[in-house]
Design an enzyme around this catalytic site. Structure first.
Site, mmCIF file in Angstrom:
data_model
loop_
_atom_site.group_PDB
_atom_site.id
_atom_site.type_symbol
_atom_site.label_atom_id
_atom_site.label_comp_id
_atom_site.label_asym_id
_atom_site.label_seq_id
_atom_site.Cartn_x
_atom_site.Cartn_y
_atom_site.Cartn_z
ATOM 1 C CB VAL A 64 -23.496 6.828 0.238
ATOM 2 C CG1 VAL A 64 -24.294 5.849 1.058
ATOM 3 C CG2 VAL A 64 -23.769 8.261 0.705
ATOM 4 C CG HIS B 88 -22.507 5.686 -5.485
ATOM 5 N ND1 HIS B 88 -21.135 5.719 -5.483
ATOM 6 C CD2 HIS B 88 -22.885 5.630 -6.787
ATOM 7 C CE1 HIS B 88 -20.700 5.680 -6.733
ATOM 8 N NE2 HIS B 88 -21.732 5.617 -7.539
ATOM 9 C CE LYS C 236 -4.573 0.701 0.374
ATOM 10 N NZ LYS C 236 -5.641 -0.137 -0.194
#
Length: 371
Positions: free
Chosen positions: A187, A192, A86
């Site tokens: 979201v 979403h 990462k």
């Protein structure tokens, strides 16, 4: 901190320490970044680039170490021949992200000669990876017009939904969220898309997000979705399923206590590193809450970008992500048989694969150097 980076487990599990941590600084562009390679036991380390305003460099380093370790376990459980890594870029992406900075970062990635392959994460997008790719070949998550897989949030959300279906199967005997009340905290990129799957499946969805724009986008697409003011209000609501889909550390003592008191039966979300500290997984189990390990159910995105390495095919990647349903059920079965929380069962299975595949290096291939 050195012990945190280089420490190893007593059983010698591959990848329990970090193999390599690179501090990247380019004075001209202002780049300050950290690339953490946790394990290459299964192959090159694949993991996204997080662009975030960290309070301190120590906080950025801790995040890179934690996230890269999670990628090792995520890639192992996803069945990928890839290790875990990462990167974090320090700064507010809205203020300091420039072409020069991204290209400087790409040159640092290239300098690792394929030990680390980067992709999108919080604060970075497909368009950013196109810029990074002007300086390195070791990048995925590029735009379709540049031969890439595009937005990895699509299959991340799909995979979380598969994990949630498996959780519903384990808890209620049916692989559906129809009629269940699901709270989604966050979201944005992934949340979403997840809301769309849940609404289509017949769930009653409650959402919250710090971004008014993100909430408005969900409202426009799904007017039937209920919105609450913040995460504190969400965890106090009557929920069957809680889905943390923002930043890590979402499951702390107070949150778990609130969820348990309200009768929440399942926690399954897209956020990385949801457990705030060791012991939370046991607290969840003790309160009768079924926890679907985050790095298992949110692996659809890494499956998507990994498929790009050899030439992206969306249907092939989606078929692989569909298997998250089966793996989640397997983890629940192993956890019940061993009398441990699902998070422990998932760790054990990931470590077993890393250990066994890493051991293959003892088999010398003709013409290859022993490593």
């Amino acid at each position: 901190m050195l012990g945190r980076i280089f420490g190893t487990a007593q059983d010698g599990t591959p990848g329990d320490g970090h193999e390599q941590v690179v501090l990247c600084h380019d004075r001209t562009s202002g780049l300050k970044a950290i690339i953490a390679i946790h394990s290459t036991a299964l192959g090159p380390a694949l993991g996204g680039t997080r662009f975030h305003r960290y309070a301190t460099e120590e906080e950025a380093l801790e995040d890179a170490l934690r996230l890269s370790r999670g990628m090792s376990y995520k890639n192992a459980l996803a069945g990928l021949d890839l290790g875990g890594g990462k990167a974090v870029i320090i700064g507010d992406p809205g203020e300091v992200k420039t072409e020069a900075l991204l290209r400087a970062y790409g040159r640092f990635v290239q300098s690792l000669r394929g030990r680390y392959i980067t992709a999108c994460d919080v604060g970075t997008y497909v368009q950013d990876m196109d810029v990074v790719a002007r300086e390195t070949e070791f990048v995925t998550g590029r735009s379709p017009e540049n031969g890439g897989a595009g937005d990895s949030s699509i299959l991340t959300a799909f995979g979380v939904f598969q994990g949630m279906r498996a959780s519903a199967q384990a808890r209620w005997g049916q692989p559906t969220l129809r009629g269940k009340r699901v709270g989604v905290a966050g979201v944005g990129k992934v949340g979403h898309y997840l809301v769309g799957h849940l609404v289509a499946d017949g769930a009653q969805v409650v959402v919250t997000d710090v971004s008014e724009a993100a909430v408005n986008r969900v409202r426009a697409a799904h007017p039937e979705v209920e919105v609450v003011a913040d995460t504190a209000a969400l965890i106090q609501a009557e929920l069957d399923v809680y889905a943390p889909c923002a930043l890590g550390g979402a499951l702390d003592d107070l949150t778990v206590a609130a969820l348990g008191a309200r009768g929440t039966a399942v926690v399954c979300g897209a956020a990385n590193n949801q457990l705030a500290h060791t012991g939370v997984e046991k607290d969840l189990a003790d309160r009768g809450i079924l926890y679907a390990p985050d790095y298992l159910v949110n692996s659809g995105g890494v499956i998507q970008v990994a498929d790009e390495i050899d030439g992206f095919n969306f249907e092939r990647a989606k078929n692989k992500a569909t298997k998250i349903f089966d793996t989640t059920l397997e983890i629940f079965t192993r956890a019940a048989a061993d009398g441990v929380p699902p998070a422990v069962a998932a760790d054990r299975l990931a470590e077993k694969r890393m250990r066994e595949i890493s051991a293959l290096r003892s088999v010398l291939l003709p013409g290859a150097r022993r490593s």
